[in-house]
Design an enzyme around this catalytic site. Sequence first.
Site, PDB file in Angstrom:
ATOM      1  N   ARG A  23       0.850  -1.191   0.000  1.00 26.77           N
ATOM      2  CA  ARG A  23       0.000   0.000   0.000  1.00 26.77           C
ATOM      3  C   ARG A  23       0.888   1.245   0.000  1.00 26.77           C
ATOM      4  O   ARG A  23       1.956   1.270   0.624  1.00 26.77           O
ATOM      5  CB  ARG A  23      -0.882   0.030   1.256  1.00 26.77           C
ATOM      6  CG  ARG A  23      -2.027  -0.948   1.219  1.00 26.77           C
ATOM      7  CD  ARG A  23      -3.089  -0.569   0.193  1.00 26.77           C
ATOM      8  NE  ARG A  23      -4.205  -1.513   0.175  1.00 26.77           N
ATOM      9  CZ  ARG A  23      -4.328  -2.532  -0.662  1.00 26.77           C
ATOM     10  NH1 ARG A  23      -3.405  -2.756  -1.584  1.00 26.77           N
ATOM     11  NH2 ARG A  23      -5.383  -3.320  -0.616  1.00 26.77           N
ATOM     12  N   HIS A  63      -0.819   0.416  -9.723  1.00 22.57           N
ATOM     13  CA  HIS A  63      -1.529  -0.517  -8.826  1.00 22.57           C
ATOM     14  C   HIS A  63      -2.086  -1.714  -9.599  1.00 22.57           C
ATOM     15  O   HIS A  63      -3.286  -1.990  -9.580  1.00 22.57           O
ATOM     16  CB  HIS A  63      -2.650   0.221  -8.071  1.00 22.57           C
ATOM     17  CG  HIS A  63      -3.079  -0.483  -6.808  1.00 22.57           C
ATOM     18  ND1 HIS A  63      -3.402   0.166  -5.639  1.00 22.57           N
ATOM     19  CD2 HIS A  63      -3.242  -1.805  -6.534  1.00 22.57           C
ATOM     20  CE1 HIS A  63      -3.751  -0.704  -4.714  1.00 22.57           C
ATOM     21  NE2 HIS A  63      -3.659  -1.926  -5.237  1.00 22.57           N
TER      22      HIS A  63
HETATM   23  P1  NAP Z   1      -1.714 -11.772   4.634  1.00 25.94           P
HETATM   24  O1  NAP Z   1      -1.875 -13.144   4.124  1.00 25.94           O
HETATM   25  O2  NAP Z   1      -2.663 -11.262   5.657  1.00 25.94           O
HETATM   26  O3  NAP Z   1      -0.215 -11.648   5.197  1.00 25.94           O
HETATM   27  C1  NAP Z   1       0.227 -10.542   5.900  1.00 25.94           C
HETATM   28  C2  NAP Z   1       1.649 -10.799   6.398  1.00 25.94           C
HETATM   29  O4  NAP Z   1       2.146  -9.603   7.013  1.00 25.94           O
HETATM   30  C3  NAP Z   1       1.708 -11.901   7.464  1.00 25.94           C
HETATM   31  O5  NAP Z   1       2.856 -12.689   7.258  1.00 25.94           O
HETATM   32  C4  NAP Z   1       1.824 -11.114   8.768  1.00 25.94           C
HETATM   33  O6  NAP Z   1       2.517 -11.782   9.796  1.00 25.94           O
HETATM   34  C5  NAP Z   1       2.637  -9.914   8.303  1.00 25.94           C
HETATM   35  N1  NAP Z   1       2.455  -8.782   9.206  1.00 25.94           N
HETATM   36  C6  NAP Z   1       1.318  -8.105   9.500  1.00 25.94           C
HETATM   37  N2  NAP Z   1       1.554  -7.125  10.389  1.00 25.94           N
HETATM   38  C7  NAP Z   1       2.874  -7.196  10.685  1.00 25.94           C
HETATM   39  C8  NAP Z   1       3.719  -6.469  11.541  1.00 25.94           C
HETATM   40  N3  NAP Z   1       3.259  -5.465  12.302  1.00 25.94           N
HETATM   41  N4  NAP Z   1       5.032  -6.820  11.608  1.00 25.94           N
HETATM   42  C9  NAP Z   1       5.508  -7.840  10.855  1.00 25.94           C
HETATM   43  N5  NAP Z   1       4.744  -8.579  10.011  1.00 25.94           N
HETATM   44  C10 NAP Z   1       3.449  -8.254   9.931  1.00 25.94           C
HETATM   45  O7  NAP Z   1      -1.739 -10.705   3.425  1.00 25.94           O
HETATM   46  P2  NAP Z   1      -1.539 -10.986   1.867  1.00 25.94           P
HETATM   47  O8  NAP Z   1      -2.723 -11.659   1.307  1.00 25.94           O
HETATM   48  O9  NAP Z   1      -0.210 -11.640   1.681  1.00 25.94           O
HETATM   49  O10 NAP Z   1      -1.505  -9.483   1.303  1.00 25.94           O
HETATM   50  C11 NAP Z   1      -0.609  -8.523   1.796  1.00 25.94           C
HETATM   51  C12 NAP Z   1      -1.016  -7.148   1.315  1.00 25.94           C
HETATM   52  O11 NAP Z   1      -0.701  -6.997  -0.065  1.00 25.94           O
HETATM   53  C13 NAP Z   1      -2.511  -6.841   1.358  1.00 25.94           C
HETATM   54  O12 NAP Z   1      -2.928  -6.478   2.653  1.00 25.94           O
HETATM   55  C14 NAP Z   1      -2.638  -5.708   0.365  1.00 25.94           C
HETATM   56  O13 NAP Z   1      -2.513  -4.473   1.037  1.00 25.94           O
HETATM   57  C15 NAP Z   1      -1.443  -5.900  -0.570  1.00 25.94           C
HETATM   58  N6  NAP Z   1      -1.895  -6.221  -1.939  1.00 25.94           N
HETATM   59  C16 NAP Z   1      -1.536  -5.381  -2.948  1.00 25.94           C
HETATM   60  C17 NAP Z   1      -1.930  -5.667  -4.236  1.00 25.94           C
HETATM   61  C18 NAP Z   1      -1.547  -4.801  -5.387  1.00 25.94           C
HETATM   62  O14 NAP Z   1      -2.063  -4.970  -6.495  1.00 25.94           O
HETATM   63  N7  NAP Z   1      -0.635  -3.871  -5.224  1.00 25.94           N
HETATM   64  C19 NAP Z   1      -2.697  -6.818  -4.502  1.00 25.94           C
HETATM   65  C20 NAP Z   1      -3.033  -7.632  -3.454  1.00 25.94           C
HETATM   66  C21 NAP Z   1      -2.628  -7.337  -2.163  1.00 25.94           C
HETATM   67  P3  NAP Z   1       1.915 -13.118  10.476  1.00 25.94           P
HETATM   68  O15 NAP Z   1       1.949 -14.161   9.376  1.00 25.94           O
HETATM   69  O16 NAP Z   1       2.870 -13.433  11.555  1.00 25.94           O
HETATM   70  O17 NAP Z   1       0.531 -12.796  10.915  1.00 25.94           O
HETATM   71  C1  GLV Z   2      -5.265  -4.954  -4.122  1.00 29.82           C
HETATM   72  O1  GLV Z   2      -4.613  -4.007  -3.880  1.00 29.82           O
HETATM   73  C2  GLV Z   2      -5.743  -5.897  -3.141  1.00 29.82           C
HETATM   74  O2  GLV Z   2      -5.625  -5.656  -1.931  1.00 29.82           O
HETATM   75  O3  GLV Z   2      -6.265  -6.939  -3.563  1.00 29.82           O
END
Ligand code: NAP
Ligand code: GLV
Length: 296
Positions: free
Chosen positions: A211, A259
């Site tokens: 983000r 994005h």
């Molecule tokens: P997820 O499965 O919820 O994983 C989040 C990871 O971050 C987990 O490993 C978590 O640790 C870690 N984390 C959270 N808070 C933390 C902290 N304070 N300190 C250290 N580690 C922390 O999320 P995801 O599905 O992989 O997605 C991640 C993010 O990518 C989304 O929230 C979104 O904002 C972004 N995203 C962007 C796009 C784009 O097109 N640019 C697309 C999709 C997603 P734990 O495992 O220990 O809980």
């Molecule tokens: C895109 O940014 C998502 O969170 O899926």
Amino acid sequence: MFADELKRLDPDLDIRLWPHFGKADEIEFVLTWNHPLGEFNKFKKLKCIASLGAGIDHLLRDPDLPEAVPITRVIQSSMAQFMSEYVILGVLHYCRQFAMYKDDQAVKRWQPRQPILARDIGIGIMGLGQLGADAACKLVQLDFNVAGWSRTPKTIGGVESYAGDEALDDFLSRSDILICLLPLTPDTRGILNAGIFEKLPAGAYLINVARGAHLVEKDLLAALDAGHLSGACLDVFQTEPLPEDHPFWNHPKIFITPHISSITDPMAVMPQILENYRRMKSGKPLRHVVDINRGY
Ligand code: NAP
Ligand code: GLV
């Protein structure tokens, strides 16, 4: 597009497209991305708010979010696949110095450069969740020296796990390429800042695909201009679309995409949305519910 796909899967579904939702009391399930704040309070019978993406920070920014209505998010292999492709491309584009060769081409300069072996390049992934873990595994396959930082320790083959604030400095000091795949929460907002950058090895490269609000944009510009960071690949920004007068557009060390690193694929994702709708209707537990207190 999303409604068309839902209708294709189940022609009997009663789908209302905002703002033409009819009687507010008839709405039980909302499918949304970047909704107008305060809107959901109208729906007194709401039983589920489903984010159309992996992130839910766009929902939690609403101070009037109805309490006790579960929020679900998308967890889908296509999202991880798209994200890993983007991350790998960003890493290889940087490591194989494609930007420099593009500049060479513009002036017809024949200038070979010795690449560094992948195993000698430390990659640090902040966030080892659905997306970070997938990218980590695929970068290991390419022989990069991969570590991940998360709240809790992880066991992922070939990936060095660092967990919690106390491990952050050690994680940063071995990260020649820092990739942010954290959710946006109060703890992670502004985490990509001057204090973090100075702990990275000199010449480090940043990839932010999480983000825009993770990044303190002026701190990135200062670190690039001072030469401590060598470049950045950014897919997300504090303000989107990126304003025309933003200094990132013309910065020679910044590569920008709008994005798109992982866009929700309606065909791939609508079956799980429909499954949750049916679960909601039959009183079964929903899938992919986020922990609102934790923020992800
Ligand atoms: P997820 O499965 O919820 O994983 C989040 C990871 O971050 C987990 O490993 C978590 O640790 C870690 N984390 C959270 N808070 C933390 C902290 N304070 N300190 C250290 N580690 C922390 O999320 P995801 O599905 O992989 O997605 C991640 C993010 O990518 C989304 O929230 C979104 O904002 C972004 N995203 C962007 C796009 C784009 O097109 N640019 C697309 C999709 C997603 P734990 O495992 O220990 O809980
Ligand atoms: C895109 O940014 C998502 O969170 O899926």
